[in-house]
Write a protein that holds these residues in place. Structure first.
Motif, PDB file in Angstrom:
ATOM      1  N   UNK A 137       9.489   9.664  -3.221  1.00  0.00           N
ATOM      2  CA  UNK A 137      10.081   9.627  -1.888  1.00  0.00           C
ATOM      3  C   UNK A 137      10.262   8.187  -1.408  1.00  0.00           C
ATOM      4  N   UNK A 138      11.121   8.048  -0.398  1.00  0.00           N
ATOM      5  CA  UNK A 138      11.176   6.763   0.299  1.00  0.00           C
ATOM      6  C   UNK A 138       9.832   6.499   0.972  1.00  0.00           C
ATOM      7  N   UNK A 139       9.471   5.235   1.066  1.00  0.00           N
ATOM      8  CA  UNK A 139       8.301   4.917   1.894  1.00  0.00           C
ATOM      9  C   UNK A 139       8.703   5.080   3.356  1.00  0.00           C
ATOM     10  N   UNK A 140       7.719   5.187   4.212  1.00  0.00           N
ATOM     11  CA  UNK A 140       8.035   5.167   5.637  1.00  0.00           C
ATOM     12  C   UNK A 140       8.583   3.792   6.003  1.00  0.00           C
ATOM     13  N   UNK A 141       9.186   3.683   7.189  1.00  0.00           N
ATOM     14  CA  UNK A 141       9.671   2.378   7.658  1.00  0.00           C
ATOM     15  C   UNK A 141       8.470   1.527   8.049  1.00  0.00           C
ATOM     16  N   UNK A 142       8.278   0.413   7.343  1.00  0.00           N
ATOM     17  CA  UNK A 142       7.120  -0.459   7.554  1.00  0.00           C
ATOM     18  C   UNK A 142       7.565  -1.733   8.262  1.00  0.00           C
ATOM     19  N   UNK A 196       0.836  -1.208   0.000  1.00  0.00           N
ATOM     20  CA  UNK A 196       0.000   0.000   0.000  1.00  0.00           C
ATOM     21  C   UNK A 196       0.865   1.250   0.000  1.00  0.00           C
ATOM     22  N   UNK A 197       1.960   1.222   0.760  1.00  0.00           N
ATOM     23  CA  UNK A 197       2.838   2.391   0.841  1.00  0.00           C
ATOM     24  C   UNK A 197       3.547   2.678  -0.477  1.00  0.00           C
ATOM     25  N   UNK A 198       4.031   1.629  -1.172  1.00  0.00           N
ATOM     26  CA  UNK A 198       4.806   1.873  -2.398  1.00  0.00           C
ATOM     27  C   UNK A 198       3.911   2.274  -3.561  1.00  0.00           C
ATOM     28  N   UNK A 199       2.601   2.069  -3.451  1.00  0.00           N
ATOM     29  CA  UNK A 199       1.679   2.533  -4.488  1.00  0.00           C
ATOM     30  C   UNK A 199       0.990   3.847  -4.088  1.00  0.00           C
ATOM     31  N   UNK A 200       1.457   4.451  -3.012  1.00  0.00           N
ATOM     32  CA  UNK A 200       0.905   5.746  -2.600  1.00  0.00           C
ATOM     33  C   UNK A 200       1.493   6.863  -3.477  1.00  0.00           C
ATOM     34  N   UNK A 201       0.823   8.013  -3.483  1.00  0.00           N
ATOM     35  CA  UNK A 201       1.295   9.162  -4.272  1.00  0.00           C
ATOM     36  C   UNK A 201       2.673   9.616  -3.811  1.00  0.00           C
ATOM     37  N   UNK A 202       2.938   9.490  -2.509  1.00  0.00           N
ATOM     38  CA  UNK A 202       4.218   9.962  -1.984  1.00  0.00           C
ATOM     39  C   UNK A 202       5.389   9.200  -2.598  1.00  0.00           C
ATOM     40  N   UNK A 203       5.199   7.909  -2.861  1.00  0.00           N
ATOM     41  CA  UNK A 203       6.271   7.094  -3.461  1.00  0.00           C
ATOM     42  C   UNK A 203       6.196   7.127  -4.986  1.00  0.00           C
ATOM     43  N   UNK A 204       4.979   6.967  -5.554  1.00  0.00           N
ATOM     44  CA  UNK A 204       4.837   6.909  -7.013  1.00  0.00           C
ATOM     45  C   UNK A 204       5.086   8.247  -7.690  1.00  0.00           C
ATOM     46  N   UNK A 205       4.487   9.303  -7.157  1.00  0.00           N
ATOM     47  CA  UNK A 205       4.545  10.597  -7.836  1.00  0.00           C
ATOM     48  C   UNK A 205       5.664  11.488  -7.307  1.00  0.00           C
ATOM     49  N   UNK A 206       5.832  11.526  -5.993  1.00  0.00           N
ATOM     50  CA  UNK A 206       6.852  12.404  -5.413  1.00  0.00           C
ATOM     51  C   UNK A 206       8.226  11.742  -5.345  1.00  0.00           C
TER      52      UNK A 206
END
Length: 611
Positions: A441-446, A429-439
């Motif tokens: 950025x690193x994902x948060x530590x999961x 879910x995190x790696x398909x978020x806008x923060x990772x896909x579009x911006x």
């Protein structure tokens, strides 16, 4: 307490669940669904609330997936119902019974005896006082008493046992022949127009999902443990401090036994003791003949033939009077007369051994590494999370600071990843978020596992797209051919089955006849089994069916083989199993009846959904 409790809990956590382990009530889960989070409780039994905290404590403070919550809550509801009923009945447990139960728990024992210091230390490690533990254990013992009263009422008649034995033991001799769809492929063809028609009608089947390739870093306690170094001095120190646990002493003993059951009359027991004293004088006069005397005179069927040899054993393996003497003897020393519940023993100590430092060194090193890694991991968890968040454009700072390796992944979809480490719903879910896909950025530590964190960032992205007809044409052609072949197979199979039962010759490759039972026949449909056992074997009878993913299967039914007669041992075991099953049914019915007298209310998070 529940099946999915992790096996690596501490001793006390395991102990806390032992008494209630039998309370596993079967019920349907399909009617429940996890909902919102507004209520303060998950269920209410009478006036008692079952909360999220109690739910977590019940399974060792582990996270409970939403789809498992209804089952766990229902277990807690069942326990509370029984406790409420026990209170109504004013059931209690005497202090002597409670003390005996606590003293018999191995986790609280040292050298086979209850140890008050260990008891208090283990409870303190779980932030529990003896009073709290004893209150819980007392409730559990009362609960067990009530459950046993309900479950031990099951009765199984001889006619039921005979009928079950017949169902389980009757067999029919059956030969099997199979026609597969592949045998009909040469008789079918598929045109380009049919392929195009299927493609156009099923475009969603050929839509490739959006995918990403990632680079990621993993920070885990297990990896840290592998990096730790342990000195010989540390190993020696740990061994010295834990020698009683790591290097348990074992003793090799031979004995001579003259049996004297506890219920033997005093006069008869005195005569047996006199015989033992005569043998004792004989072995002390000729110690080298101990084995020969044991072979001739010992009444222990398990060791007499071996000269009384009992092999090596540690404390706790033998009855107390025997053990106390065995662990006081010096090597080669012969004991006096030792009385136990089995009779009168004469012992001789052959050898003493215990694990050496070399034997347990690998185990100690691993333990020290794990302890060091646990401290290091907890100290650096926040640092890892902060680095991947604060320096969000690269994983390198976190990798360099904590000596981690940046790894590249295979393709990851919203449903799954090739690497098991990345196959985590929260991480996906995190790696398909806008923060990772579009911006970018690193994902948060999961947290992807116990004491393991992962942060990932995007390397490559593929949007969802429909595959071209040319790329999937061969797959469609193969599928359509198999479907056509399956239709031919079904038609031909039915015709052949009709011909066989009409007495006509049909060429089939029959296998060797084998006995079929009503249960345990894998790959045989229930309807086919029923037909096989209903068949009149006065003449050849054939049963057949079109089995998915297998083909058309023919069964040639032969002779009946009656179930063997029940032996007393099998009769006892079968009766015991049935009684337990009936007992579980009785307990379920009893709980249902309690729900009519004691109001049970579920939170809207667990209320039954409309089917």
């Amino acid at each position: 307490m529940f099946e999915f409790v992790h096996n690596n809990k501490t001793a006390v956590q395991i102990v806390l669940g032992l008494v209630s382990a039998g309370l596993v009530i079967g019920f349907g889960l399909s009617g429940y669904s996890a909902m919102g989070e507004s209520d303060n409780y998950l269920a209410k039994v009478g006036k008692t609330q079952i909360t999220e905290r109690q739910l977590a404590e019940a399974i060792g403070n582990q996270a409970v997936p939403d789809d498992m919550k209804p089952m766990v809550v229902e277990q807690l509801v069942s326990q509370q119902l029984l406790q409420e009923k026990a209170q109504q009945l004013r059931m209690t447990v005497p202090d002597a019974v409670l003390r005996e139960a606590i003293g018999s728990i191995p986790a609280f024992q040292v050298d086979g005896k209850f140890d008050s210091k260990r008891y208090q230390e283990l409870l303190a490690a779980q932030q529990m006082t003896p009073t709290q533990f004893e209150d819980k254990l007392k409730k559990d013992l009362v609960l067990r008493q009530l459950m046993d009263g309900v479950m031990q009422t099951g009765f199984v008649s001889n006619s039921e046992l005979q009928r079950l034995n017949s169902l389980m033991g009757d067999k029919r001799e059956v030969s099997v022949a199979t026609l597969s769809p592949e045998q009909y492929l040469a008789k079918v063809s598929v045109s380009d127009a049919e392929i195009k028609q299927y493609y156009d009608a099923n475009l969603t089947q050929f839509k490739a999902p959006e995918m990403v390739k990632l680079e990621y870093v993993s920070y885990s306690q297990a990896d840290l443990a592998a990096q730790q170094t342990v000195s010989d001095a540390e190993v020696q120190k740990y061994f010295d401090e834990h020698k009683s646990e790591l290097a348990k002493e074992e003793r090799k003993v031979r004995h001579i036994l003259l049996t004297a059951p506890k219920d033997m009359k005093a006069d008869d027991k005195a005569k047996v003791r006199q015989q033992a004293e005569v043998i004792l004088l004989e072995v002390k006069k000729n110690p080298a003949q101990f084995s020969a005397i044991a072979k001739a005179k010992s009444q222990d069927p398990g060791s007499a033939a071996n000269g009384g040899d009992l092999g090596y054993f540690a404390k706790g393996a033998m009855v107390k009077p025997f053990e106390e003497v065995a662990f006081k003897l010096k090597k080669g020393e012969i004991s006096g007369i030792v009385e136990s519940d089995f009779g009168f023993h004469i012992l001789v100590l052959d050898d003493v051994k215990g694990a050496s430092l070399a034997d347990v060194k690998p185990q100690i090193e691993q333990k020290i590494k794990q302890d060091k890694a646990q401290v290091a991991y907890q100290a650096q968890v926040d640092k890892f999370s902060e680095l991947v968040y604060q320096q969000a454009d690269s994983l390198k700072p976190a990798a360099d600071a904590l000596k981690l390796k940046v790894v590249q992944s295979g393709w990851v979809t919203r449903k799954a990843a090739e690497e098991p480490l990345l196959n985590n719903p929260k991480l996906i879910e995190a790696v398909f978020s806008d923060d990772v896909l579009k911006k970018k950025h690193n994902s948060e530590a999961i947290e992807v596992g116990r004491d393991q964190l992962v942060s990932a960032r995007l390397l490559e992205y593929k949007p969802s797209q429909t595959q071209a007809l040319a790329d999937v044409s061969a797959v469609i052609s193969s599928k359509l051919k198999l479907e056509k072949a399956a239709k031919l197979l079904a038609s031909d199979g039915e015709a052949k089955l009709k011909a066989l039962n009409a007495g006509n010759a049909v060429e089939l490759a029959w296998g060797e006849a084998k006995p079929f039972s009503r249960i345990g026949e894998q790959g045989v449909a229930e309807a086919d089994l029923k037909a096989i056992f209903k068949a009149d074997n006065s003449k050849p009878v054939y049963v057949g069916a079109n089995v998915p993913n297998r083909g058309y299967v023919f069964y040639k039914v032969g002779n009946s083989v009656a179930a063997p007669a029940l032996t007393p041992e099998n009769k006892f075991r079968m009766g015991e199993s049935l009684a337990k099953m009936y007992g579980q049914v009785e307990l379920t019915a009893y709980l249902d009846s309690l729900k009519k007298d004691i109001k049970v209310q579920y939170s809207h998070r667990l209320k039954k959904s409309v089917e």
